[in-house]
Scaffold this motif. Structure first.
Motif, PDB file in Angstrom:
ATOM      1  N   PHE A  26     -84.575 -34.520  25.274  1.00 22.63           N
ATOM      2  CA  PHE A  26     -85.843 -34.311  25.161  1.00 22.63           C
ATOM      3  C   PHE A  26     -85.973 -35.854  26.283  1.00 22.63           C
ATOM      4  CE2 PHE A  26     -89.777 -37.097  23.980  1.00 22.63           C
ATOM      5  CZ  PHE A  26     -90.269 -36.379  23.336  1.00 22.63           C
ATOM      6  N   ARG A  39     -86.282 -42.361  19.048  1.00 16.65           N
ATOM      7  CA  ARG A  39     -86.085 -41.656  18.782  1.00 16.65           C
ATOM      8  C   ARG A  39     -86.148 -40.305  17.703  1.00 16.65           C
ATOM      9  NH1 ARG A  39     -80.705 -38.600  18.880  1.00 16.65           N
ATOM     10  NH2 ARG A  39     -80.959 -36.651  18.272  1.00 16.65           N
ATOM     11  N   GLY A  40     -86.355 -41.440  16.825  1.00 19.28           N
ATOM     12  CA  GLY A  40     -87.708 -41.087  15.863  1.00 19.28           C
ATOM     13  C   GLY A  40     -89.172 -40.242  16.229  1.00 19.28           C
ATOM     14  N   GLN A  42     -89.093 -39.120  19.205  1.00 12.46           N
ATOM     15  CA  GLN A  42     -89.233 -37.721  20.404  1.00 12.46           C
ATOM     16  C   GLN A  42     -89.174 -36.907  18.834  1.00 12.46           C
ATOM     17  OE1 GLN A  42     -85.594 -38.817  21.984  1.00 12.46           O
ATOM     18  NE2 GLN A  42     -85.774 -39.973  22.910  1.00 12.46           N
ATOM     19  N   ARG A  43     -88.392 -37.065  17.761  1.00  7.24           N
ATOM     20  CA  ARG A  43     -88.556 -35.944  16.708  1.00  7.24           C
ATOM     21  C   ARG A  43     -89.737 -35.765  15.923  1.00  7.24           C
ATOM     22  NH1 ARG A  43     -86.996 -37.143  11.586  1.00  7.24           N
ATOM     23  NH2 ARG A  43     -86.078 -35.102  10.850  1.00  7.24           N
ATOM     24  N   ALA A  46     -91.419 -33.526  19.811  1.00  3.98           N
ATOM     25  CA  ALA A  46     -90.850 -32.079  19.660  1.00  3.98           C
ATOM     26  C   ALA A  46     -90.788 -31.082  18.524  1.00  3.98           C
ATOM     27  CB  ALA A  46     -88.979 -32.230  19.527  1.00  3.98           C
ATOM     28  N   LEU A  47     -91.265 -31.507  17.707  1.00  4.06           N
ATOM     29  CA  LEU A  47     -91.472 -30.343  16.517  1.00  4.06           C
ATOM     30  C   LEU A  47     -93.058 -29.823  16.661  1.00  4.06           C
ATOM     31  CD1 LEU A  47     -90.713 -28.680  13.852  1.00  4.06           C
ATOM     32  CD2 LEU A  47     -91.207 -31.265  12.837  1.00  4.06           C
ATOM     33  N   LEU A  63     -89.189 -33.032   8.695  1.00  2.00           N
ATOM     34  CA  LEU A  63     -88.782 -33.679   9.667  1.00  2.00           C
ATOM     35  C   LEU A  63     -88.263 -34.590   8.628  1.00  2.00           C
ATOM     36  CD1 LEU A  63     -91.884 -34.483  11.645  1.00  2.00           C
ATOM     37  CD2 LEU A  63     -89.923 -34.058  12.939  1.00  2.00           C
ATOM     38  N   LEU A 138     -82.453 -29.002  22.807  1.00  3.30           N
ATOM     39  CA  LEU A 138     -82.263 -30.292  22.563  1.00  3.30           C
ATOM     40  C   LEU A 138     -80.874 -30.588  22.218  1.00  3.30           C
ATOM     41  CD1 LEU A 138     -84.997 -30.515  20.056  1.00  3.30           C
ATOM     42  CD2 LEU A 138     -84.954 -32.022  22.131  1.00  3.30           C
ATOM     43  N   TRP A 141     -79.083 -32.800  19.260  1.00  4.79           N
ATOM     44  CA  TRP A 141     -79.513 -32.991  17.816  1.00  4.79           C
ATOM     45  C   TRP A 141     -79.310 -31.930  17.132  1.00  4.79           C
ATOM     46  CZ3 TRP A 141     -85.714 -34.097  18.822  1.00  4.79           C
ATOM     47  CH2 TRP A 141     -86.105 -35.014  19.835  1.00  4.79           C
ATOM     48  N   ASP A 143     -81.034 -31.392  13.402  1.00  2.00           N
ATOM     49  CA  ASP A 143     -82.268 -30.368  11.942  1.00  2.00           C
ATOM     50  C   ASP A 143     -81.817 -28.773  12.178  1.00  2.00           C
ATOM     51  OD1 ASP A 143     -83.396 -33.104  12.489  1.00  2.00           O
ATOM     52  OD2 ASP A 143     -82.936 -33.239  14.215  1.00  2.00           O
ATOM     53  N   VAL A 146     -84.428 -27.510  14.713  1.00  2.00           N
ATOM     54  CA  VAL A 146     -83.967 -27.761  15.782  1.00  2.00           C
ATOM     55  C   VAL A 146     -82.428 -26.638  15.994  1.00  2.00           C
ATOM     56  CG1 VAL A 146     -82.086 -28.712  17.898  1.00  2.00           C
ATOM     57  CG2 VAL A 146     -84.177 -29.748  16.068  1.00  2.00           C
TER      58      VAL A 146
END
Length: 277
Positions: A26, A39-40, A42-43, A46-47, A63, A138, A141, A143, A146
């Protein structure tokens, strides 16, 4: 979310481009200035970059998949509020949907665009097509969304490279075809289709030795890693080339296996005295 204080800032001048990099890690750039994003958050960014125009409920469910819907939506509202406090915020919220500002350039979009042009028979710049998506989405990551998009983009790039190699081969551009096939092979060494393309390219150039060598390099790799043999489709590519070799090998084997004729030794004096001929 703030510009890196160690860098000169571009502020929020109208027209300043914003670049979101998701391949290889990222990074959010405002002009040439990196923007520090927790970081939180960023998610969230990114999504939204991967799901343009998604509804709040959809974003919240991806998320915070383990949270009740109301709590997930509340967490999303808080995250969006925090992002909008920054003048460099790249988000646009319209009703129930959230998307990135039109100034934002996403590297994933460049890969998707290059793949579409190749699929439609276009000829994107060779260097750009080969480099697009060279890094995973990413990395680090885990998730679920992701992982799913990472595999989707990996497959998209592999098919793009193979299509590009096939188009170059059909046009007689053997060097460009080989470059694209080798790029696909590097991305997934055990995948057969790029190896098959390499064999076809060498055969088209009249390089029988290179074609046979490429086949056996892949065969050895496949046997060592998966204890499998190449498919019948790949083996068939070399049938005409290997036929004389197989015939010669069978001929030598038959000669070796044929029993030697009996050799009659001359009778010795001892044999004659015993009455044997």
């Amino acid at each position: 979310m703030a510009a890196d204080p160690s860098m000169s800032t571009t502020g929020s001048r109208p027209g300043t481009s914003i670049a979101l990099h998701l391949l290889g890690g990222f990074r959010l750039l405002h002009g040439d200035t990196p923007i520090v994003v927790p970081r939180g958050l960023q998610r969230v960014i990114a999504l939204i970059g991967l799901r343009p125009g998604a509804t709040r409920a959809h974003l919240a469910g991806l998320l915070w998949p383990d949270a009740p819907e109301e709590r997930a939506l509340s967490s999303l509202r808080t995250a969006l509020w925090r992002l909008r406090q920054d003048p460099c915020c790249p988000l646009v919220i319209s009703g129930d949907t959230v998307r990135l500002d039109q100034r934002v350039r996403v590297d994933v979009d460049a890969l998707v665009g290059a793949a579409a042009r190749v699929r439609d028979g276009g000829h994107p710049g060779a260097a750009g097509a080969l480099a697009a998506g060279r890094h995973d989405l990413l990395p680090g990551w885990y998730d679920d969304w992701v992982l799913a998009d990472r595999e989707r983009l990996r497959q998209l790039r592999l098919h793009m490279l193979e299509d590009l190699a096939d188009q170059h081969l059909a046009a007689g551009r053997h060097g460009e075809a080989l470059e694209a096939a080798l790029e696909a092979m590097s991305a997934e060494p055990l995948r057969e289709t790029p190896h098959r393309l390499v064999v076809r390219i060498h055969l088209a150039e009249g390089n029988a030795f290179e074609a046979v060598h490429a086949f056996y390099v892949y065969r050895d790799l496949l046997l060592r890693e998966l204890r499998l043999e190449p498919s019948a489709a790949m083996t068939a590519l070399l049938q005409d080339t290997l036929a004389p070799i197989h015939q010669a090998t069978r001929g030598r084997s038959a000669t070796t296996a044929r029993p030697a004729p009996a050799v009659r030794l001359a009778s010795t004096p001892t044999d004659r005295r015993a009455g044997r001929p």
